[in-house]
Design a protein around this motif. Structure first.
Motif, PDB file in Angstrom:
ATOM      1  N   VAL A 263     -12.651  10.220  85.414  1.00 48.63           N
ATOM      2  CA  VAL A 263     -12.983   9.186  86.766  1.00 48.63           C
ATOM      3  C   VAL A 263     -13.412   8.557  86.077  1.00 48.63           C
ATOM      4  N   PRO A 264     -14.808   7.146  87.131  1.00 48.79           N
ATOM      5  CA  PRO A 264     -15.467   6.365  86.273  1.00 48.79           C
ATOM      6  C   PRO A 264     -16.595   6.878  87.527  1.00 48.79           C
ATOM      7  N   VAL A 265     -17.133   5.621  86.776  1.00 50.49           N
ATOM      8  CA  VAL A 265     -18.581   6.123  87.844  1.00 50.49           C
ATOM      9  C   VAL A 265     -18.851   5.374  87.473  1.00 50.49           C
ATOM     10  N   GLY A 266     -19.661   4.038  89.596  1.00 49.78           N
ATOM     11  CA  GLY A 266     -19.642   3.245  89.501  1.00 49.78           C
ATOM     12  C   GLY A 266     -21.515   2.606  89.299  1.00 49.78           C
ATOM     13  N   ALA A 267     -21.948   1.056  89.002  1.00 52.44           N
ATOM     14  CA  ALA A 267     -23.277   1.400  89.445  1.00 52.44           C
ATOM     15  C   ALA A 267     -24.062   2.158  89.899  1.00 52.44           C
ATOM     16  N   ASP A 268     -23.553   2.540  91.090  1.00 44.96           N
ATOM     17  CA  ASP A 268     -24.674   3.674  91.560  1.00 44.96           C
ATOM     18  C   ASP A 268     -23.915   4.752  91.608  1.00 44.96           C
ATOM     19  N   GLY A 269     -23.182   5.063  90.008  1.00 44.77           N
ATOM     20  CA  GLY A 269     -23.592   6.838  90.055  1.00 44.77           C
ATOM     21  C   GLY A 269     -22.303   7.729  90.869  1.00 44.77           C
ATOM     22  N   LYS A 270     -21.809   7.511  91.484  1.00 44.02           N
ATOM     23  CA  LYS A 270     -20.827   7.655  92.272  1.00 44.02           C
ATOM     24  C   LYS A 270     -19.222   7.374  91.554  1.00 44.02           C
ATOM     25  N   PRO A 271     -18.684   8.392  91.770  1.00 41.83           N
ATOM     26  CA  PRO A 271     -17.383   8.300  91.272  1.00 41.83           C
ATOM     27  C   PRO A 271     -15.811   7.759  91.979  1.00 41.83           C
ATOM     28  N   ASP A 272     -15.692   6.407  91.100  1.00 37.02           N
ATOM     29  CA  ASP A 272     -14.509   6.031  92.039  1.00 37.02           C
ATOM     30  C   ASP A 272     -13.631   6.695  92.973  1.00 37.02           C
ATOM     31  N   PRO A 273     -13.640   6.658  94.206  1.00 39.63           N
ATOM     32  CA  PRO A 273     -13.124   7.464  94.590  1.00 39.63           C
ATOM     33  C   PRO A 273     -11.653   7.516  94.877  1.00 39.63           C
ATOM     34  N   LYS A 274     -10.700   6.447  94.110  1.00 35.69           N
ATOM     35  CA  LYS A 274      -9.402   6.406  94.623  1.00 35.69           C
ATOM     36  C   LYS A 274      -9.170   7.402  93.264  1.00 35.69           C
ATOM     37  N   VAL A 275      -9.155   6.994  91.940  1.00 35.90           N
ATOM     38  CA  VAL A 275      -9.435   8.457  91.053  1.00 35.90           C
ATOM     39  C   VAL A 275      -9.374   9.305  90.824  1.00 35.90           C
TER      40      VAL A 275
END
Length: 355
Positions: A263-275
């Motif tokens: 699961v990739p993590v975005g610039a906001d530090g949160k995991p990609d919701p779809k993945v």
């Protein structure tokens, strides 16, 4: 930070407010400018580590539907005899149709084995691109097993190393995260169904004793071992060395996830919701909660590939008879002690089944 050694030693303190693991890494620069490094890990109430997310409501129905799709594809098993290197063992290159790429492996058994006389051993591969192993199943066949080793990608066996290297650097490069936006396009979908088909092929062999079905693997193979035990109720024992693919959703609970960090993590530090949602259907934590077989797991306390937090999250979800080998000074590896632990547990299970 930095510490000053007094009498050749120093103390570093740390604390953790919840169940988990801490790791200390140390580096020392020698007078010749060469660095010495070391790492150590400590578990804090590891048996209290919980999964980062619960099991999806439709987890079972999703995988039941995938097994139905597999059942619609005839296995069409092809066995090509191949030299085993051992006069008392017969071996075959095995190919069987599946959803997508075929099951591809080497099957071995004692010559002249009677019908319903042999326990099954299915061995599964760690990450990478390679042929199935012939030596592995031949070795287990010498111990009295009907043994099959399959390669992870359904590739032809016994090709030159350059063949597999070309695929690893080309078509199969980055396979671990391919298609991760959808449940049925994730690369591991086909790999998981090949494990199920391999078990079906093995249990259809006349030599199977009808009662003992064992799965064994390390890292990615350890994940497949847990998967097999959770997906196929006939599995009687699993051995999962430093298993991968555990607690994919760890970042949602502010902790590290297991390999392959799906699961990739975005610039906001949160995991990609779809993945994140897709990953839940491929998380060994959730398969572990479905396991009916007994089994064993190994874990390295300084493993950064398959972190011990993720391994324990899966181990704790198993409700059956189980044991874990805490390889405290070890990273992502199975030491001789860990390998002996798994082998002895397997042979003990076979002995119990024969009583």
């Amino acid at each position: 930070g930095r510490v000053v050694l007094k009498g050749g030693s120093a103390t570093v303190k740390g604390s953790l407010a919840e169940p988990g693991f801490m790791q200390c890494r140390a580096a020392f620069e020698r007078p010749d400018k060469k660095n010495l490094t070391a790492a150590a890990g400590a578990g804090i109430d590891p048996l209290e580590i919980k999964p980062s997310m619960g099991v999806p409501d439709d987890f079972d129905s999703f995988w039941a539907a995938q097994k139905q799709k597999l059942a619609a594809v005839p296995a069409n098993v092809r066995l090509t005899e191949t030299p085993s290197g051992k006069p008392q063992i017969e071996a075959y290159d095995l190919q069987a149709d599946c959803v997508g790429a075929p099951v591809s492996g080497y099957l071995a058994k004692p010559k002249g084995a009677r019908a319903r006389s042999l326990p099954i051993m299915l061995t599964l591969h760690g990450a990478g691109v390679r042929s199935a192993s012939l030596a592995g199943p031949v070795g287990w066949a010498q111990d009295g097993f009907l043994a099959l080793d399959i390669n992870a990608h359904g590739l032809p066996n016994g090709k030159p190393e350059s063949f597999y290297n070309e695929l690893a650097n080309g078509t199969l490069k980055g396979y671990t995260v391919r298609g991760r936006e959808e449940r049925e396009t994730l690369y591991f979908h086909g790999m998981f169904l090949r494990v199920q088909r391999a078990l079906e092929v093995l249990t259809a062999q006349p030599e199977w004793d009808g009662r003992t079905l064992i799965v064994y693997g390390t890292s990615q193979g350890g994940a497949q071992s847990l998967l097999a035990a959770g997906l196929e109720p006939r599995v009687t024992f699993f051995a999962a060395g430093v298993p991968a693919m555990c607690d994919h959703t760890g970042t949602a609970a502010n902790r590290i996830s297991g390999w392959p960090k799906l699961v990739p993590v975005g610039a906001d530090g949160k995991p990609d919701p779809k993945v994140l949602q897709v990953a839940r259907y491929y998380d060994m934590v959730n398969f572990a909660s479905r396991i009916k077989a007994a089994g064993v797991v190994t874990v390295g306390f300084i493993d950064t590939t398959c972190p011990p937090t993720s391994v324990y999250a899966a181990y704790n979800a198993i409700s059956t008879s189980k044991k874990i080998f805490n390889d405290i000074p070890t990273g992502h590896a199975n030491t001789p002690q860990a390998l002996r632990f798994m082998r002895e547990a397997i042979l003990q299970h076979v002995a119990q089944q024969e009583r």
